[in-house]
Design a protein around this motif. Structure first.
Motif, PDB file in Angstrom:
ATOM      1  N   PHE A   4       3.336 -12.823   1.886  1.00  0.00           N
ATOM      2  CA  PHE A   4       2.398 -12.573   0.797  1.00  0.00           C
ATOM      3  C   PHE A   4       1.433 -11.452   1.124  1.00  0.00           C
ATOM      4  CE2 PHE A   4       3.723 -16.909  -0.266  1.00  0.00           C
ATOM      5  CZ  PHE A   4       4.107 -16.695  -1.575  1.00  0.00           C
ATOM      6  N   ASN A   5       1.277 -11.169   2.356  1.00  0.00           N
ATOM      7  CA  ASN A   5       0.310 -10.137   2.732  1.00  0.00           C
ATOM      8  C   ASN A   5       0.975  -9.025   3.534  1.00  0.00           C
ATOM      9  OD1 ASN A   5      -2.400 -11.131   1.861  1.00  0.00           O
ATOM     10  ND2 ASN A   5      -1.628 -12.915   2.960  1.00  0.00           N
ATOM     11  N   PHE A   6       2.170  -8.691   3.111  1.00  0.00           N
ATOM     12  CA  PHE A   6       2.879  -7.705   3.925  1.00  0.00           C
ATOM     13  C   PHE A   6       2.105  -6.404   4.033  1.00  0.00           C
ATOM     14  CE2 PHE A   6       4.443  -7.204  -0.373  1.00  0.00           C
ATOM     15  CZ  PHE A   6       4.427  -5.837  -0.557  1.00  0.00           C
ATOM     16  N   HIS A   7       1.324  -6.107   2.987  1.00  0.00           N
ATOM     17  CA  HIS A   7       0.568  -4.856   3.064  1.00  0.00           C
ATOM     18  C   HIS A   7      -0.499  -4.928   4.148  1.00  0.00           C
ATOM     19  CE1 HIS A   7      -1.420  -7.514   0.211  1.00  0.00           C
ATOM     20  NE2 HIS A   7      -2.556  -6.863   0.413  1.00  0.00           N
ATOM     21  N   LYS A   8      -1.022  -6.123   4.348  1.00  0.00           N
ATOM     22  CA  LYS A   8      -2.023  -6.230   5.415  1.00  0.00           C
ATOM     23  C   LYS A   8      -1.352  -6.101   6.779  1.00  0.00           C
ATOM     24  CE  LYS A   8      -5.513  -8.676   2.909  1.00  0.00           C
ATOM     25  NZ  LYS A   8      -5.964 -10.014   2.499  1.00  0.00           N
TER      26      LYS A   8
ATOM     27  N   TYR B 176      -1.112  -2.601   7.402  1.00  0.00           N
ATOM     28  CA  TYR B 176      -2.364  -1.983   7.847  1.00  0.00           C
ATOM     29  C   TYR B 176      -2.565  -2.217   9.339  1.00  0.00           C
ATOM     30  CZ  TYR B 176      -3.620  -1.665   2.896  1.00  0.00           C
ATOM     31  OH  TYR B 176      -3.640  -1.369   1.567  1.00  0.00           O
TER      32      TYR B 176
ATOM     33  N   ARG C 231     -11.508  -5.104  15.374  1.00  0.00           N
ATOM     34  CA  ARG C 231     -12.755  -4.586  14.853  1.00  0.00           C
ATOM     35  C   ARG C 231     -12.499  -3.648  13.680  1.00  0.00           C
ATOM     36  NH1 ARG C 231     -14.892  -2.973  19.753  1.00  0.00           N
ATOM     37  NH2 ARG C 231     -14.307  -0.846  19.259  1.00  0.00           N
ATOM     38  N   LEU C 232     -11.492  -2.771  13.870  1.00  0.00           N
ATOM     39  CA  LEU C 232     -11.193  -1.809  12.810  1.00  0.00           C
ATOM     40  C   LEU C 232     -10.752  -2.517  11.542  1.00  0.00           C
ATOM     41  CD1 LEU C 232      -9.373   1.058  14.662  1.00  0.00           C
ATOM     42  CD2 LEU C 232     -11.365   1.245  13.191  1.00  0.00           C
TER      43      LEU C 232
ATOM     44  N   ALA D 163     -13.585  -4.058   9.881  1.00  0.00           N
ATOM     45  CA  ALA D 163     -14.419  -3.083   9.189  1.00  0.00           C
ATOM     46  C   ALA D 163     -13.812  -2.740   7.836  1.00  0.00           C
ATOM     47  CB  ALA D 163     -14.563  -1.834  10.037  1.00  0.00           C
ATOM     48  N   GLN D 164     -12.500  -2.549   7.858  1.00  0.00           N
ATOM     49  CA  GLN D 164     -11.849  -2.223   6.591  1.00  0.00           C
ATOM     50  C   GLN D 164     -11.957  -3.391   5.626  1.00  0.00           C
ATOM     51  OE1 GLN D 164      -8.060  -1.258   8.096  1.00  0.00           O
ATOM     52  NE2 GLN D 164      -8.660   0.780   8.770  1.00  0.00           N
ATOM     53  N   ASP D 165     -11.763  -4.576   6.162  1.00  0.00           N
ATOM     54  CA  ASP D 165     -11.772  -5.740   5.287  1.00  0.00           C
ATOM     55  C   ASP D 165     -13.160  -5.988   4.706  1.00  0.00           C
ATOM     56  OD1 ASP D 165      -9.190  -6.189   5.415  1.00  0.00           O
ATOM     57  OD2 ASP D 165      -9.255  -7.882   6.804  1.00  0.00           O
TER      58      ASP D 165
ATOM     59  N   LEU E 194     -15.162  -3.821   3.801  1.00  0.00           N
ATOM     60  CA  LEU E 194     -15.224  -2.965   2.621  1.00  0.00           C
ATOM     61  C   LEU E 194     -14.487  -3.615   1.462  1.00  0.00           C
ATOM     62  CD1 LEU E 194     -14.829   0.690   3.840  1.00  0.00           C
ATOM     63  CD2 LEU E 194     -16.736  -0.357   2.649  1.00  0.00           C
ATOM     64  N   VAL E 195     -13.345  -4.150   1.822  1.00  0.00           N
ATOM     65  CA  VAL E 195     -12.553  -4.794   0.794  1.00  0.00           C
ATOM     66  C   VAL E 195     -13.339  -5.930   0.151  1.00  0.00           C
ATOM     67  CG1 VAL E 195     -10.487  -6.149   0.371  1.00  0.00           C
ATOM     68  CG2 VAL E 195     -10.388  -4.168   1.866  1.00  0.00           C
TER      69      VAL E 195
ATOM     70  N   ALA F 295     -15.923  -4.731  -2.088  1.00  0.00           N
ATOM     71  CA  ALA F 295     -15.292  -4.263  -3.314  1.00  0.00           C
ATOM     72  C   ALA F 295     -14.924  -5.450  -4.196  1.00  0.00           C
ATOM     73  CB  ALA F 295     -14.044  -3.458  -2.983  1.00  0.00           C
ATOM     74  N   LYS F 296     -14.424  -6.477  -3.517  1.00  0.00           N
ATOM     75  CA  LYS F 296     -14.002  -7.649  -4.271  1.00  0.00           C
ATOM     76  C   LYS F 296     -15.198  -8.293  -4.976  1.00  0.00           C
ATOM     77  CE  LYS F 296     -10.246  -9.695  -2.068  1.00  0.00           C
ATOM     78  NZ  LYS F 296      -9.917 -10.560  -0.941  1.00  0.00           N
TER      79      LYS F 296
ATOM     80  N   GLN G  97      -3.852 -12.827  -4.618  1.00  0.00           N
ATOM     81  CA  GLN G  97      -2.940 -12.203  -5.569  1.00  0.00           C
ATOM     82  C   GLN G  97      -2.867 -13.037  -6.841  1.00  0.00           C
ATOM     83  OE1 GLN G  97      -1.733 -12.406  -2.341  1.00  0.00           O
ATOM     84  NE2 GLN G  97      -1.452 -10.257  -1.797  1.00  0.00           N
TER      85      GLN G  97
ATOM     86  N   PHE H 246       2.489 -12.638  -8.982  1.00  0.00           N
ATOM     87  CA  PHE H 246       3.044 -12.156  -7.727  1.00  0.00           C
ATOM     88  C   PHE H 246       3.477 -13.325  -6.848  1.00  0.00           C
ATOM     89  CE2 PHE H 246       2.358 -10.562  -3.314  1.00  0.00           C
ATOM     90  CZ  PHE H 246       3.424  -9.707  -3.304  1.00  0.00           C
TER      91      PHE H 246
ATOM     92  N   ARG I 233      -7.608  -2.674 -10.405  1.00  0.00           N
ATOM     93  CA  ARG I 233      -7.216  -3.751  -9.495  1.00  0.00           C
ATOM     94  C   ARG I 233      -5.843  -4.296  -9.842  1.00  0.00           C
ATOM     95  NH1 ARG I 233      -9.425  -6.799  -6.078  1.00  0.00           N
ATOM     96  NH2 ARG I 233      -8.741  -8.739  -7.017  1.00  0.00           N
TER      97      ARG I 233
ATOM     98  N   LEU J 108     -12.103   2.530  -1.267  1.00  0.00           N
ATOM     99  CA  LEU J 108     -11.269   2.588  -0.066  1.00  0.00           C
ATOM    100  C   LEU J 108     -10.100   1.628  -0.168  1.00  0.00           C
ATOM    101  CD1 LEU J 108     -10.753   3.524   2.809  1.00  0.00           C
ATOM    102  CD2 LEU J 108     -12.160   1.634   3.578  1.00  0.00           C
ATOM    103  N   LEU J 109     -10.387   0.477  -0.705  1.00  0.00           N
ATOM    104  CA  LEU J 109      -9.324  -0.512  -0.806  1.00  0.00           C
ATOM    105  C   LEU J 109      -8.137   0.040  -1.585  1.00  0.00           C
ATOM    106  CD1 LEU J 109      -8.327  -3.415  -0.499  1.00  0.00           C
ATOM    107  CD2 LEU J 109      -9.426  -3.901  -2.677  1.00  0.00           C
TER     108      LEU J 109
ATOM    109  N   ARG K 217      -6.441   2.947   0.152  1.00  0.00           N
ATOM    110  CA  ARG K 217      -5.534   2.567   1.235  1.00  0.00           C
ATOM    111  C   ARG K 217      -4.232   2.001   0.684  1.00  0.00           C
ATOM    112  NH1 ARG K 217      -6.830  -0.751   6.154  1.00  0.00           N
ATOM    113  NH2 ARG K 217      -7.505  -2.268   4.627  1.00  0.00           N
TER     114      ARG K 217
ATOM    115  N   LEU L 131      -0.711   3.512   1.505  1.00  0.00           N
ATOM    116  CA  LEU L 131       0.351   2.662   2.045  1.00  0.00           C
ATOM    117  C   LEU L 131       1.604   2.772   1.196  1.00  0.00           C
ATOM    118  CD1 LEU L 131       1.268   0.466   4.037  1.00  0.00           C
ATOM    119  CD2 LEU L 131       0.517  -1.212   2.359  1.00  0.00           C
TER     120      LEU L 131
ATOM    121  N   LEU M 141     -13.643   5.309   7.875  1.00  0.00           N
ATOM    122  CA  LEU M 141     -12.464   4.527   7.516  1.00  0.00           C
ATOM    123  C   LEU M 141     -11.570   5.304   6.545  1.00  0.00           C
ATOM    124  CD1 LEU M 141     -14.064   1.013   7.192  1.00  0.00           C
ATOM    125  CD2 LEU M 141     -12.527   1.845   8.964  1.00  0.00           C
TER     126      LEU M 141
END
Lengths: 124, 930
Positions: A68-72, A75, A96-97, A100-102, A104-105, A108-109, B9, B13, B52, B87-88, B91, B95, B125
């Motif tokens: 379900f999270n293949f995109h993660k 990453y 850590r990286l 940091a990205q998450d 942001l996610v 955003a969420k 999701q 999906f 989204r 960014l989300l 990315r 990808l 990032l």
């Protein structure tokens, strides 16, 4: 080719001048194709390294997490391997990286959900 | 499952993934995906898709693509998403783009702009995401667009960015080495980066750079060594530890680099010895990663200027690998062994048993690796065993790629050491059409030119043995085309050379072939041509047809022009040869025909003319059989240059000019050929002929032509010397040899025979190195204890065991000790009884009276396995006269002579000395495995 191999055989398969190194975790196979002169044991450990990081990220990773999270997973892989080379061998740095990205996610969420909340309220 | 809530999701999906997971068949999965594609197409095309939502569609598209379907309709949306500010989403866009597009895709150009913008971003990032995309998407053309920015980023404050920038540059280097050649100093600078991650990443490009040009980085040896030292001393942050190993991946990379830098450089290697020794000591051999580092150390040690102490450590580590239960470690051990024996071939002896075990292992990968090792350690003494094993294995597999590889290795070894026709035959038989055509040509050249040494006798012997064996297998129903061509060629050239077979017999055979393979034009044509070339030199009658059908030449004229230099055809078929086929066969059946008179000189020139015309044409043809001489036992003064009709359309004219002038008999033929000329064409080139005429038009003076002329002289002298008689005597000699060889071929069936060879080696070396390999002692003792055969065999030769030097007796003890009480013959009989090994039976039946001797010898050698080479003469004494002569010959032949006879003798020697284990080991293995 790999699936037909028994459990006790070695984790390498030579194929047309290249080698496939695989490692099995329960029903999941992780597979890397490498040059003839690469160190197979190292590759095995890189796979394991990746899996450990996945494990840490997802919290005892399972197949479904990856499906379900293949995109993660991608990453994370991007942080570990780039252009076929091991980029970062420190689990902590990778974690850590990704974190940091998450973060942001997440922000955003939150924004998104607050927006949708607002919309929802507005339309009520 | 707890994380389910966090997946974030949509239900759609989740349902998609779930339904795919539950799909029972591929067809069902395909249906689901196709439905999904339809949905996505519709949804994506809708105006104002929320961003989204779009992200999720993209992920679903990636999913679709991963399952092997085409999602190209969504690529452009992925590209668009990379423009997004979030960014989300960015990315996700990157990808998707990196997964969808290959580096030559048209859409790449649209992304470059975005990437450029993102590389300038304040958010590190974003920069990271862009750099990741750079590594995957930027191709040679677009490198200049981003290069300056990437270089700038090398100085970024965030180590993650620096790291990615380094790797991006590395990627550029891989793509187009020239594009970054001016930036190499940057890599050096990054090596001193404060962050170990950046430093570790820098090692990757440096490794590649050093591989290209070792000398300009020699100055870094000290730095690398000191880095490695620090790493090994755990100076790096704890986070780099992996399974209690300090930064093993960095260590491995450093070791690889050091191996490059130290190779053949005593001074540079000197710096490394200490740190390598340290690592060897510190490595934890219980963990996998520890072994990975260990393996890399072994590689490094075997690559740099050898240090005896380190080598010893490396050998120890290798033997630990080999003895391990893990197949992975065995595999690495075999590989490491392959590296170490380059430095010291003796190392392999210690591990014979382990190696054989790996060879017998059911694991295919391990087996192949072991074959690779064997290939590396092949010598003249064990080449037979190894090639036999390889061929056996080749027969057993059906992976074409590997089959080809192993076939070419066999051929290479066979050529390099002692060409035995049998090998070639086997290789061809089983690898068939997989074998490179080049191999066939090499074989033909080998047969034609011999071994380049002065031993004409051996050459002709090889030839006649080739003819023999080819005739034998010609009857088999299915032969690969390439091989058939070789067979036909050899038969045509040399079928009658030793006088054993009549020309008509050979021709009959070839006709059979031509008929049997009427669908295979290449083969057919080849056999026909050979028919002719075989006949014209020996059989005037045959020549008559050919002359009738083709061009007639006065034998005297021909001879004066080109003595014994026939059969230099270069042929090419267009397609249909059935007409010709029938015609030739018919005419053969019809019987002799009158022969053509004297207006040949003009004919000759005609040949010359059109030959030169077609020379260049011929040179472009795919099938070529280069010029060889034809050293025949001087038959009647005949050798005729037979030209095939050359009725390609443009050829027609020439024959027309020629034939009418020749005879009235031929005149009807050209018309016939004319009629069907469109259907077939045979072009023929006679190389080496022009030169004699001194024609300036000689257009393709390939190397072969010159060699053929040389050889002509060679062949002539050979013939003068009454080669026939000598070759016949040799023949009988050879026959007896052959018998022996066959006997031994049986024995070699089992893996252990490999041992035989290597033990033979070790025996020779024993006196000097007193480190008697343990492997040997076990191999010799075990049979004595366990194998009934081995213990019962020796008595016959009981006198022998006493002859080995006393210091070695302790090892050999068990065998002689057990013997005296037994009655030798009883045991021998018991041996040959129903329970005995097939090999034993073979000796008795094939070698007849020799058998006891042989067997006794084998057993004898088991103690001999420990003894020195001085045993050899002793053995010889006991032999029958016949054997004795062989033996002495062997000693003389010990020098590496690449000819057939020598090889046979060598084989015999190896067998006499080392065979012992061969005989015993089967039991050993039965014991070990059973």
């Amino acid at each position: 080719m790999i699936l037909t191999r028994g459990p006790k055989l070695c984790n390498f398969v030579e194929w047309k001048g290249l080698k496939a190194v695989y490692r099995r975790y329960a029903s999941l196979y992780f597979c890397m194709c490498i040059d003839a002169d690469d160190n197979e044991l190292e590759i095995l450990e890189i796979i394991h390294h990746f899996v450990e990081i996945l494990d840490r990220y997802f919290g005892s990773v399972c197949e479904l997490d990856l499906i379900f999270n293949f995109h993660k997973a991608y990453y994370i892989l991007d942080e570990i391997l780039i252009a076929g080379e091991l980029q970062e061998s420190s689990k902590k740095t990778v974690a850590r990286l990704i974190a940091a990205q998450d973060s942001l996610v997440e922000t955003a969420k939150e924004q998104a959900s607050s927006i949708s909340n607002m919309i929802a309220q507005a339309t009520k | 499952m707890g994380s389910q809530g966090g997946w974030g999701q949509s239900k759609e999906f989740l349902d998609l993934v779930k339904s795919i997971g539950e799909a029972r068949s591929k067809a069902e999965e395909d249906r689901i995906i196709l439905r999904e594609i339809e949905t996505l197409k519709r949804r994506i095309a809708e105006p104002d898709v929320p961003r989204r939502k779009m992200k999720e569609y993209l992920i679903r598209l990636v999913y679709v693509e991963m399952l092997g379907h085409d999602a190209s309709f969504g690529y452009i949306h992925a590209v668009k998403m990379t423009h997004d500010d979030s960014l989300l989403l960015k990315r996700t866009g990157y990808l998707a783009v990196t997964l969808f597009l290959n580096e030559d895709h048209d859409l790449i150009i649209l992304i470059v702009n975005t990437i450029q913008k993102d590389l300038r971003s304040d958010n590190y990032l974003v920069v990271c995401a862009a750099l990741t995309a750079v590594c995957k998407l930027i191709n040679e053309e677009t490198i200049p667009a981003v290069l300056p920015q990437v270089v700038e980023l090398l100085g970024h404050s965030k180590e993650a960015v620096r790291k990615k920038a380094v790797l991006a540059l590395h990627r550029f280097y891989q793509r187009a080495p020239n594009s970054v050649s001016h930036l190499i100093s940057n890599f050096r600078k990054r090596l001193c980066d404060n962050d170990p991650g950046v430093m570790g990443a820098t090692l990757c490009p440096l490794f590649d750079l050093i591989k290209e040009d070792i000398n300009s980085y020699k100055d870094l040896v000290v730095s690398f060594v000191s880095i490695l030292k620090q790493v090994a001393e755990r100076r790096l942050p704890k986070t780099y530890d992996y399974h209690q190993m300090p930064a093993p991946f960095i260590q491995i990379k450093l070791l690889k680099i050091l191996a490059l830098l130290g190779s053949g450089d005593k001074q540079a290697s000197g710096h490394m010895y200490t740190v390598l020794g340290d690592i060897f000591r510190k490595v934890e051999p219980s963990s996998n990663i520890g072994n990975a580092v260990l393996y890399e150390c072994i590689c490094c040690v075997s690559s740099i200027y050898p240090s005896p102490k380190l080598l010893e450590t490396a050998v120890d580590a290798t033997s630990r690998f080999l003895k391990s239960d893990s197949h992975n470690l065995k595999y690495m051990g075999i590989d490491a062994l392959g590296r170490l024996i380059k430095i010291n071939p003796d190392i392999a002896e210690e591990h014979q048993l382990a190696v054989i075990d790996c060879l017998e292992d059911p694991d295919d990968t391990l087996k192949r690796k072991t074959f690779e090792l064997l290939y590396k350690m092949t010598k003249s003494s064990n080449v037979e065993v190894i090639v036999d094993r390889m061929i056996d294995y080749m027969i057993s597999i059906n992976d074409n790629h590997y089959k080809t590889e192993i076939a070419s290795r066999c051929v290479e070894l066979a050529e390099q050491f002692a060409p035995s026709n049998q090998w070639f035959i086997q290789v061809f038989e089983h690898a068939g059409d997989l074998v490179n055509v080049r191999v066939a040509h090499n074989l033909m050249r080998l047969i034609a030119e011999g071994f380049g040494e002065d031993d004409e006798g051996a050459d002709s012997q090889l030839r006649s043995s080739a003819v023999d064996s080819y005739l034998r297998i010609l009857g088999e129903p299915k032969l690969p085309s390439v091989f058939l061509q070789v067979i036909c060629w050899v038969l045509g050239e040399y079928g009658t050379a030793d006088g054993k077979y009549s020309a008509s017999y050979i021709i009959g055979k070839l006709c059979d072939v031509a008929e049997a393979h009427s669908t295979d034009d290449t083969v057919k044509c080849q056999s026909l041509i050979d028919e002719l070339s075989a006949s014209h030199s020996t059989d005037l009658q045959q020549r008559a047809y050919e002359l009738q059908a083709l061009l007639g030449l006065d034998s005297q004229a021909v001879e004066s022009v080109m003595p014994l230099d026939a059969s230099c055809e270069d042929i090419e078929i267009d397609k249909n040869l059935s007409f010709l086929d029938n015609f030739v066969i018919q005419s053969i059946e019809k019987g002799a025909r009158p022969y053509i008179p004297e207006n040949e000189r003009s004919g000759m020139f005609n040949i010359g003319n059109f030959r030169s015309q077609y020379q260049h044409e011929a040179s472009s043809h795919s099938l070529r059989f280069e010029a060889y001489e034809l050293p025949k036992p001087s038959p009647p003064p005949t050798v005729a240059q037979v030209a095939f009709p050359l009725p390609t359309t443009d050829l027609v004219q020439v024959p027309e000019q020629t034939y009418p002038r020749e005879t009235n008999q031929t005149s009807n033929l050209p018309s016939a050929t004319d009629a069907s000329s469109a259907d077939f064409g045979v072009k023929l080139r006679l190389e080496g002929v022009q030169r004699k005429w001194g024609r300036p038009t000689y257009s393709s003076p390939s190397a072969s032509s010159s060699s053929s002329t040389q050889k002509t002289a060679n062949g002539a002298t050979h013939l003068d010397g009454g080669g026939t008689a000598s070759s016949q005597t040799r023949d009988s000699f050879h026959d007896s040899r052959r018998q022996q060889a066959e006997v031994s071929a049986e024995k070699q069936k089992l893996a252990a025979s490999l041992f035989g060879a290597s033990t033979a080696k070790s025996e020779k070396r024993q006196p000097s190195t007193h480190k008697t390999p343990k492997g040997i002692s076990t191999s010799t003792e075990k049979p004595a204890v366990k194998g009934a055969i081995s213990s019962s065999e020796p008595p016959k030769e009981k006198t022998l065991p006493s002859s080995p030097p006393p210091d070695l007796l302790d090892l050999g003890e068990p065998t002689p000790a057990s013997i005296p009480s037994m009655d030798p013959f009883k045991h021998l009989e018991g041996l040959l009884g129903p329970t005995s090994a097939p090999s034993a039976i073979d000796h008795s039946s094939a070698a007849g009276p020799k058998a006891p001797d042989l067997m006794a010898l084998y057993t004898d050698a088991s103690p001999a396995g420990v003894s020195s080479s001085s045993l050899n003469p002793a053995l010889a004494d006991i032999y029958t006269v016949n054997k004795n002569s062989h033996e002495t010959a062997n000693v003389a032949a010990m020098k590496k002579g690449p000819n057939f006879q020598d090889s046979l003798q060598k084989d015999a020697t190896a067998r006499q000395v080392g065979v012992t284990p061969t005989g015993n080991n089967p039991n050993l293995f039965r014991d070990l495995l059973g």
